[in-house]
Design an enzyme around this catalytic site. Structure first.
Site, PDB file in Angstrom:
ATOM      1  CD  GLU A 144      -2.096  -9.297   0.586  1.00 50.64           C
ATOM      2  OE1 GLU A 144      -2.833  -8.785   0.995  1.00 50.64           O
ATOM      3  OE2 GLU A 144      -1.798  -9.074  -0.482  1.00 50.64           O
ATOM      4  N   GLY A 182       0.922  -1.240   0.035  1.00 53.06           N
ATOM      5  CA  GLY A 182       0.105  -0.004  -0.063  1.00 53.06           C
ATOM      6  C   GLY A 182       0.799   1.301  -0.138  1.00 53.06           C
TER       7      GLY A 182
END
Length: 169
Positions: free
Chosen positions: A97, A31
């Site tokens: 992830e 992010g």
């Protein structure tokens, strides 16, 4: 790249799969590096093309472990796009992830890496910012080297996939 994803969506929607996909695309990204630029623009473009895309928000990242919401979103996606950026490997969340994405790749999920301002060989061979990040992770998780080795292997595997490289010119 967008046309490639749209074509994949069209061909997969006409095929008969045992899974019913909740999302066409899951975006995995760091992010701080790309949310406000590349990944944000990619998300908007995919949505404008009618491609159902999952992009997490900061609210999902509470606590130490990866949230079940993210794991479910990965499992429920036909395609995962992994945006490798300079600080991707410094995030335990991103590494977790990636392991889950590659696990889902074993059963029908398409994985598309995007090397955003990083060289794929640096990801594959754990050099540059990826080498530095993994050295830091290794110190932090020295009591769980099995996990660190899974992350290393996942980075190498993903970097060997056919994808897109977007370097500074």
């Amino acid at each position: 790249m967008l046309a490639s994803l749209a074509n994949q969506r069209a061909s997969s929607s006409s095929a008969s799969f045992t899974n019913s996909w909740k999302h066409d695309v899951f975006l995995s990204f760091r992010g701080l590096d790309t949310r406000s630029n590349f990944t944000g623009h990619l998300y908007s473009a995919l949505c404008q093309q009618g491609i159902n895309t999952f992009m997490d928000d900061d609210e999902l990242r509470r606590g130490e472990e990866i949230s079940s919401t993210l794991l479910t979103a990965i499992e429920d996606s036909k395609i995962s796009v992994v945006v490798f950026s300079k600080n991707y490997a410094s995030s335990k969340w991103c590494l977790e992830e990636l392991v889950k994405i590659l696990d889902c790749k074993k059963s029908e999920q398409l994985v598309i890496p995007v090397f955003y301002k990083v060289n794929p060989s640096d990801v594959r061979n754990h050099r540059g910012s990826f080498g530095d990040a993994l050295a830091n992770v290794e110190c932090k998780y020295k009591d769980n080297m099995e996990k660190v080795n899974r992350w290393r292997e996942a980075l190498s595997q993903a970097a060997n996939l056919s994808g897109f490289t977007l370097l500074d010119e």
